[in-house]
Every structure is written in structure tokens, then in C-alpha cells.
Write an enzyme that holds these catalytic residues in place. Sequence first.
Site, PDB file in Angstrom:
ATOM      1  N   GLU A   6      -5.198  -8.761   0.004  1.00 26.25           N
ATOM      2  CA  GLU A   6      -6.037  -8.452   1.168  1.00 26.25           C
ATOM      3  C   GLU A   6      -7.465  -8.209   0.711  1.00 26.25           C
ATOM      4  OE1 GLU A   6      -4.759  -5.390   3.980  1.00 26.25           O
ATOM      5  OE2 GLU A   6      -2.669  -5.881   3.563  1.00 26.25           O
ATOM      6  N   GLU A  50       0.804  -1.234   0.000  1.00 25.64           N
ATOM      7  CA  GLU A  50       0.000   0.000   0.000  1.00 25.64           C
ATOM      8  C   GLU A  50       0.830   1.274   0.000  1.00 25.64           C
ATOM      9  OE1 GLU A  50      -3.320  -0.038   2.703  1.00 25.64           O
ATOM     10  OE2 GLU A  50      -4.202  -1.755   1.688  1.00 25.64           O
TER      11      GLU A  50
END
Length: 470
Positions: free
Chosen positions: A366, A165
Site C-alpha cells: 500500500e 497491519e
Amino acid sequence: MYYKKLKDFPKDFLWGASTSAYQVEGAWNEDGKGLSTQDMLTPPENTTDFKVASDHYHRMKEDVQLFAEMGLKAYRFSIAWSRILPEGRGKINQKGIDFYNRLIDELLKYNIQPIVTMFHFDLPWSLAKEGGWINRSIIEDFKDYAKILFENFGDRVKYWLTINEQNMMVLAGNLLGTKTSKNLQETYQQNHHMLLAQAEVMRLCHEMLLDAQIGPAPNISPVYPATNKPEDMLAAENWAALRNWLYLDACVKGIYNSTAWAFLEEKKILPNMEKGDLHILKAGKPDFIAFNYYNSTTVSASLPDDSVKYDKYDKKKMISEPGVYEVVENSNLPKTPFNWEIDPVGFRIILRQLYDRYHLPLLITENGIGLYDELDEDGKINDDIRIDFYQQHIMEMQKAMTDGVEVLGYNPWSAIDLISTHEGFRKRYGFIYVNRKEFDLLDMNRIPKKSFYWYQKLIRENKVPGKIVV
Ligand code: BG6
């Protein structure tokens, strides 16, 4: 598009689950580990720190045994940079290497593929003190660290993820505890260095490990216009460029997205580039795109003098940018108890968008729902809401695969309960309950939740249990 029958999941589909080092391991100062930015944070009020977490460092074997019982084919975890290099560079901590060797061997004993994230929000504190990613020299530091990982684990790890991220660290670094920049120009300079470091490391991986694959792991979200007004559509494209494509265009195509670049130029926050930088970006090629998906985003047009709305408690909403886009609620979507919108169809949409745009296989690293799971009188966790969440998301993924999207695997967040980035232990994501409270560590026992058995059956049968809604 509606289908009479959905395509089956491939036999070697990587059904897995995910964690990150600082959120699960604990042992924050043991066996020679150095400090990381996460160890130095002051947690929000009434929220635990990351010192003990789920104590996975000490209970690793027991945890992996449970992952095997659940039937996982893959386990996505991160390596704590400061466990390997306590000062971020220089002297290697052999005990850190030993721990990850034990973990990888234990996983392989049960035929669970390790998927390794090299950096997940926990920069060594010594590097952060120097300004973190602002120093161009950190590109070499990251490369040296990567080389150590490839040398020590590359014989067994076939799937590598560079940076978790990166886009969220840029857009919400204050909430994630990763922010080390003083202003936005610095933030985008840091971003530029991360892009270069990532490209260098992807190139290195291909040089050193002939049969390994590597890719980025951003948080990607489809962006919807609030209405069918063309201005709202334009705003949606603006936000998609700034939150998604800036990162992936640079990673996959080696170019800066033109809309994002124009935004940085207009705001006078362009990164300084050196001669040869675009060449470096182009030379690093991912083998797949890994990404985290939690929800979609909806935006409307915004005028330059609109006020900035910012919900500091929710990293998924982000800051609205006057004159560029304004984040709005989507009244068509239900929400989790933590106020995140739930959008399984958005998952299918973004899978298709990513595949059409980049033509690379996709790996979900995720996807999940944070809940206030509590033990019932029988000592069980009946997390039907989580099961429903996964059922819907996996079905939409299967539809995307039927649409022609190539997906390598699905690794929901999280394998086991762990600490949320900024909402503590009370926000639980795991298939396995960890018996501790926010501050009271209790006995830390592991208790499989109802979703554990649901996922176990899904993996065993390689299909979504129950009725498939096409
Ligand atoms: C992702 C992160 O953004 O979302 C994880 O990679 C994080 O580290 C997960 O835990 C869920 O977010 P949160 O804020 O609820 O922990």
C-alpha cells in the site's frame, strides 16, 4: 547519494494495486457470508457503513477488466474470513470459495498475479464475540482457515500475505474497528497470538505449497528525531521499536525486540508466553517483507510526567507515550487534504532501513493519497495531486532500488475507490472513480481517473513518465 542514472525496473516487476474485502466488496450478508467485526460497527457521524461499499462483489468482472486495461501485473486483495467460514471455524461456505475462485481465474485470464491477504481487519464476529485474538485457540482457527485457502487457491496464488497491519490493530485498534481487548496487557497478548498464528501459517504455507511465497504486511514508517538532540534520537528509536521492529523482528528473526520488550515489562503489560512459543516464532520464516507506506513520523523526547496527546481522528499520529516519545509535526513536510504528512524521501529511507535490517526482498502492498475527488463538468476526474504523489514516491523507490534494495513490486492503495477505514467514501484513493456518494449510491458507474491513464503509461513503458529527478 545522487546518481547520474537510476537503475531500470526489472522486466517482471509487479506493478499492481490494492484493496481489501470489507472496504470494496459490499454484499455483506449475501451468499452465506457470516458477520465480521466491520459489519457490527457503528460508523462515525456522517460516515457510511461497509454494507455496499463499491459493490465489487457484484461487479467483479467489470472491475478486473478495468484493472487489465490499466495494465496491472498484480492485484492485491484480501479474502473475507467470514465469507469462507461464516462462523470463523467449522462449516465452509462454498459460495465464498466460488467467489474467490472466480476472481482469481478472472485475474489470471489477464495475466494479473493475485496477491492475497488472508486477514485485513475483518475478524469473523463469532470469533470476536469470544474475545478475538485473546484466546490462544484462535491460532488453530487461523491455521485451519489458512489451510482451506491454501487447498482451494494455492494452485494459482503464488503470493500470500498473512495479516494486514497487525501493528496498526495493536496501536490504533479503536479507530480501525478491530479492538476487542479490555486493556493494554490484553492487547499485547492478542498481538502475541497473532505473531504465533502468523509464524504457524508461514510454516504451513511452505509445507503445503512448494512454489508459493508468503510474508507479513505491517504498516511501516521511518521515525525521525525532531532535532539533533541525542534525547530526541533516543525517542525516535523507542518509537521505531514499538511501531515497526517489534512486529518485524518477531516475524523475521523469531525474537522480541529488546527495547519493545523492556517497554512492555516496565508497563506491566508483557504477554504470557508458553514454553515453546519462541521456537514457534523462529520456525515460521517469511520469503519477503510486504509493507504499507503512507508517511514518516517525527518524535521528540518525552518526560514521564508529560501529558498524553492524542488525536483521535488520525490513526497515523498515534498516541504519545510519556517518558518514551512524543509525536510532533514535521514542518518540512506538506500535508494531504486529510492532514497526513507527505514524505516521498521517507519512502526511500524506510526501504533502505528494511533491506539493511532484514535482507529480504520487499513488496509494497500500500501507498497512496486520500483526496476529495469530484467529477468535473465533463464527467472527468483530474487527480493531478495523486499523479504527483505517485510520481514522487515511485521515483524515490527507484532510487532505493538503485541504492541496492530488492523490491518485488508496488501495489498502491487503491485500485478502485473504496471506503476508508474510518473516514468514509468521501476519502477516495482509487485509480478508478466509483459514482456514489457517502450515502446516496447513485449508479455506481466506474470512471477511470486521470491517474489511471498515467499509471497505465508507466506500466506499459516500465518507467516513470516525464523527467526523472536524480
Ligand atoms: C491502511 C489500511 O492503513 O491504510 C487500509 O491497510 C486503509 O485498510 C489505508 O484504508 C488508508 O487508510 P484510511 O484510514 O484513510 O482508510
